[in-house]
Design a protein around this motif. Structure first.
Motif, PDB file in Angstrom:
ATOM      1  N   VAL A   2       1.241  30.091 -32.317  1.00 41.94           N
ATOM      2  CA  VAL A   2       1.846  29.835 -31.011  1.00 41.94           C
ATOM      3  C   VAL A   2       1.638  28.376 -30.608  1.00 41.94           C
ATOM      4  O   VAL A   2       2.578  27.698 -30.169  1.00 41.94           O
ATOM      5  CB  VAL A   2       1.268  30.780 -29.942  1.00 41.94           C
ATOM      6  N   SER A   3       0.417  27.877 -30.786  1.00 31.44           N
ATOM      7  CA  SER A   3       0.118  26.487 -30.401  1.00 31.44           C
ATOM      8  C   SER A   3       0.903  25.487 -31.246  1.00 31.44           C
ATOM      9  O   SER A   3       1.475  24.530 -30.717  1.00 31.44           O
ATOM     10  CB  SER A   3      -1.390  26.216 -30.551  1.00 31.44           C
ATOM     11  N   LEU A   4       0.930  25.722 -32.553  1.00 34.00           N
ATOM     12  CA  LEU A   4       1.639  24.806 -33.437  1.00 34.00           C
ATOM     13  C   LEU A   4       3.129  24.765 -33.125  1.00 34.00           C
ATOM     14  O   LEU A   4       3.746  23.697 -33.078  1.00 34.00           O
ATOM     15  CB  LEU A   4       1.441  25.217 -34.897  1.00 34.00           C
ATOM     16  N   MET A   5       3.708  25.948 -32.887  1.00 31.75           N
ATOM     17  CA  MET A   5       5.143  25.952 -32.614  1.00 31.75           C
ATOM     18  C   MET A   5       5.461  25.311 -31.269  1.00 31.75           C
ATOM     19  O   MET A   5       6.448  24.584 -31.147  1.00 31.75           O
ATOM     20  CB  MET A   5       5.695  27.379 -32.644  1.00 31.75           C
ATOM     21  N   LEU A   6       4.627  25.567 -30.281  1.00 35.19           N
ATOM     22  CA  LEU A   6       4.849  24.937 -28.982  1.00 35.19           C
ATOM     23  C   LEU A   6       4.806  23.419 -29.096  1.00 35.19           C
ATOM     24  O   LEU A   6       5.664  22.715 -28.559  1.00 35.19           O
ATOM     25  CB  LEU A   6       3.812  25.426 -27.975  1.00 35.19           C
ATOM     26  N   LEU A   7       3.799  22.911 -29.790  1.00 38.58           N
ATOM     27  CA  LEU A   7       3.656  21.465 -29.946  1.00 38.58           C
ATOM     28  C   LEU A   7       4.860  20.877 -30.670  1.00 38.58           C
ATOM     29  O   LEU A   7       5.426  19.852 -30.261  1.00 38.58           O
ATOM     30  CB  LEU A   7       2.371  21.146 -30.709  1.00 38.58           C
ATOM     31  N   PHE A   8       5.256  21.521 -31.777  1.00 38.16           N
ATOM     32  CA  PHE A   8       6.373  21.005 -32.555  1.00 38.16           C
ATOM     33  C   PHE A   8       7.679  21.076 -31.759  1.00 38.16           C
ATOM     34  O   PHE A   8       8.474  20.134 -31.770  1.00 38.16           O
ATOM     35  CB  PHE A   8       6.521  21.796 -33.862  1.00 38.16           C
ATOM     36  N   THR A   9       7.888  22.178 -31.051  1.00 40.31           N
ATOM     37  CA  THR A   9       9.136  22.351 -30.300  1.00 40.31           C
ATOM     38  C   THR A   9       9.224  21.380 -29.136  1.00 40.31           C
ATOM     39  O   THR A   9      10.267  20.760 -28.898  1.00 40.31           O
ATOM     40  CB  THR A   9       9.256  23.794 -29.793  1.00 40.31           C
ATOM     41  N   VAL A  10       8.138  21.246 -28.388  1.00 38.15           N
ATOM     42  CA  VAL A  10       8.124  20.320 -27.255  1.00 38.15           C
ATOM     43  C   VAL A  10       8.362  18.896 -27.743  1.00 38.15           C
ATOM     44  O   VAL A  10       9.124  18.131 -27.135  1.00 38.15           O
ATOM     45  CB  VAL A  10       6.781  20.412 -26.485  1.00 38.15           C
ATOM     46  N   TYR A  11       7.719  18.533 -28.866  1.00 39.21           N
ATOM     47  CA  TYR A  11       7.937  17.188 -29.403  1.00 39.21           C
ATOM     48  C   TYR A  11       9.392  17.011 -29.828  1.00 39.21           C
ATOM     49  O   TYR A  11      10.006  15.962 -29.557  1.00 39.21           O
ATOM     50  CB  TYR A  11       7.014  16.913 -30.586  1.00 39.21           C
ATOM     51  N   SER A  12       9.948  18.003 -30.507  1.00 33.40           N
ATOM     52  CA  SER A  12      11.327  17.900 -30.993  1.00 33.40           C
ATOM     53  C   SER A  12      12.296  17.680 -29.840  1.00 33.40           C
ATOM     54  O   SER A  12      13.150  16.783 -29.883  1.00 33.40           O
ATOM     55  CB  SER A  12      11.715  19.173 -31.760  1.00 33.40           C
ATOM     56  N   VAL A  13      12.163  18.503 -28.802  1.00 34.31           N
ATOM     57  CA  VAL A  13      13.078  18.405 -27.658  1.00 34.31           C
ATOM     58  C   VAL A  13      12.913  17.076 -26.936  1.00 34.31           C
ATOM     59  O   VAL A  13      13.894  16.371 -26.660  1.00 34.31           O
ATOM     60  CB  VAL A  13      12.857  19.582 -26.683  1.00 34.31           C
ATOM     61  N   SER A  14      11.665  16.713 -26.635  1.00 38.28           N
ATOM     62  CA  SER A  14      11.422  15.501 -25.846  1.00 38.28           C
ATOM     63  C   SER A  14      11.780  14.230 -26.613  1.00 38.28           C
ATOM     64  O   SER A  14      12.391  13.308 -26.060  1.00 38.28           O
ATOM     65  CB  SER A  14       9.950  15.445 -25.400  1.00 38.28           C
ATOM     66  N   SER A  15      11.430  14.173 -27.889  1.00 39.63           N
ATOM     67  CA  SER A  15      11.703  12.959 -28.670  1.00 39.63           C
ATOM     68  C   SER A  15      13.193  12.769 -28.913  1.00 39.63           C
ATOM     69  O   SER A  15      13.705  11.647 -28.789  1.00 39.63           O
ATOM     70  CB  SER A  15      10.951  13.009 -30.008  1.00 39.63           C
TER      71      SER A  15
END
Length: 503
Positions: free
Chosen positions: A408-421
């Motif tokens: 859950v933590s890894l996917m949240l981090l990756f997804t938030v980074y993908s969207v924001s970047s």
């Protein structure tokens, strides 16, 4: 001087990203591993302990060797290092064998093999077009792409928790893509031919390579509008490409041809006796197909046994199609980017409609789609929908409690980074995701709560244990189908635009 300093800074941040993810992979060594861990241990034992004539016949374990010969030789090479960690892991009869030495060796073998993936990502970053970007931001797309690939959530959990060698194989694919962009066509053809003999799932994207190399390499001249000059066809180049494919294939399959074992090898590589769907439905067209079937059965509209699932028509392997791309849009007018679009569409179409598709196959589309996502806003939107739903569909691979906070933590981090970047990269564009797409992706949160926290507390857990898998598969299938449709329309539009320009 400035260019040199820029290159130095680029090297520093890339090295830091690569080192950081490598150290992180080491932290995942003690985590859960799947039956694939035993699969690869058994393949180490088979290739080390038995003569080549028995590799594709050995069946002491149910996890028989079913990858092409190059991967078998890869396991053979690893086995000669494995014996220094624990000789017992190389005993074919030691089924489900596990020791600390075995665990460490297999985990580190995946981590070290990823060196090829890191190099391939570095080469892909060189292919990012910075002409339309200001000097101050020229490194930004490259940095974002590096993170999207090196820290890809799917690769981290599938290879370094669940256990497989997808990073090493994806490295070969990305390196061949980079060589296409660098117009090193012979190297690209060689790398892809080698890749096919490591894992035959890459046949899905072979049409993109075949058509692009034929039109962009074998035709030595083009018209001003980008179309090929038919009189410029080079038989020498065709023969060169054919020779590469032949030599690689001969090196791989030659020993088994000499042993008269090719039918046995192919029966292992293409087990069409398996059912249409994997035990856990991959989130594709057939998941939606099966869901409709089950719903019709529940409301009493089932027919008889000659119908698949009893309510909708039966399906056979011959009806599963691997590419589904419009006009194989890879001509010289669109260049390498058109090739890359076509490759992703081949991969995603095969995932959508293929026979016995595994959920992990979504990575075959997600990784090359990352390259497209940093160049155009429309592709960035498709990437965000595809990668978020595709990655979430991998959650059932990690079903033990200790891995829940990790995934859950890894996917949240990756997804938030993908969207924001990506949104920052295309900040002059409107929001990458509209309100319906945003609501759909946010719906993954309640779905996870329902599957992981609520459902286990209900009385349905024992009677209908498959419900979380069904909900995950069907919900994610909607998003992946939508991403496939967006990509298909995008490629089709590019085809029409290209034809209009030629006219």
């Amino acid at each position: 001087m400035a260019a040199s300093a820029l290159g130095t800074r680029s090297g520093h941040w890339f090295s830091a990203l690569a080192l950081g993810v490598t150290l992180f992979k080491c932290l995942l060594i003690p985590t859960y591993h799947s039956t694939d861990f035993e699969v690869h241990r058994n393949w180490l034992a088979i290739t080390h302990s038995l003569p080549i004539s028995q590799w594709y016949y050995e069946a002491t374990s149910e996890w028989t060797l079913d990858y092409p010969p190059f991967f078998a030789w890869f396991e053979y090479a690893l086995s000669h290092i494995a014996k220094f960690f624990d000789q017992e892991m190389l005993n074919v009869r030691n089924l489900n064998y596990l020791s600390s030495g075995t665990l460490l060796f297999q985990r580190f073998s995946v981590i070290l093999a990823d060196a090829l993936f890191v190099y391939a990502v570095h080469e892909c970053c060189k292919c990012i077009d910075g002409k339309k970007t200001s000097k101050e931001l020229i490194e930004k797309p490259k940095f974002i792409l590096s993170v999207l690939l090196l820290w890809n959530f799917g690769l981290l959990i599938v290879d370094h928790i669940h256990f497989q060698y997808n990073g090493f194989l994806s490295g070969l694919m990305l390196l061949s893509i980079a060589r296409i962009f660098q117009k090193r066509h012979m190297e690209a053809a060689f790398l892809f031919a080698v890749l096919l003999h490591f894992k035959h799932i890459y046949l899905y994207v072979a049409p993109a390579y075949g058509i692009y190399l034929l039109r962009s390499y074998c035709f030595t001249a083009s018209k001003p509008d980008g179309s090929v000059r038919w009189g410029s066809f080079s038989f020498v180049r065709v023969l060169s490409l054919g020779l590469i494919v032949f030599l690689v294939s001969a090196l791989s399959l030659g020993p088994f041809l000499a042993l008269n074992q090719l039918p046995q090898v192919f029966s292992r590589l293409f087990p069409f006796k398996r059912g249409l769907c994997h035990a856990y439905w991959a989130p594709n067209f057939w998941a939606l197909y099966n869901a409709v079937d089950k719903a019709l059965c529940v409301i009493g509209m089932g027919l008889n046994d000659k119908w698949f699932g009893s309510a909708v028509p039966a399906h056979s392997p011959s009806l599963s199609f691997p590419s589904g791309n419009p006009h194989l849009h890879t001509d010289s007018h669109t260049g390498p980017r058109g090739f890359l679009q076509c490759l992703v569409l081949c991969a995603l179409s095969s995932f959508m409609f293929g026979w016995h598709v595994h959920e992990k196959a979504i990575l075959l589309a997600i990784l090359p789609m990352s390259l497209l996502s940093v160049e155009r806003a429309g592709d960035a939107t498709t990437f965000l929908i595809l990668t978020t739903t595709g990655h979430y569909s991998l959650f059932p691979l990690l079903f033990t409690a200790p891995e829940l906070p990790i995934k859950v933590s890894l996917m949240l981090l990756f997804t938030v980074y993908s969207v924001s970047s990506l949104q920052t990269l295309f900040r002059k564009e409107k929001p990458l995701l509209n309100w319906m797409e945003t609501v759909y992706l946010l719906g993954l949160g309640p779905l996870e709560v329902c599957c992981e926290l609520v459902f286990p507390l209900t009385s349905w857990k024992l009677k209908y244990p498959f419900i979380p898998l069904l909900l995950t598969s069907v919900y994610c299938a909607v998003g992946i189908t939508y991403a496939w449709a967006r990509l298909y329309v995008s490629v089709l539009t590019s085809c029409l635009v290209s034809k209009t320009k030629k006219q």
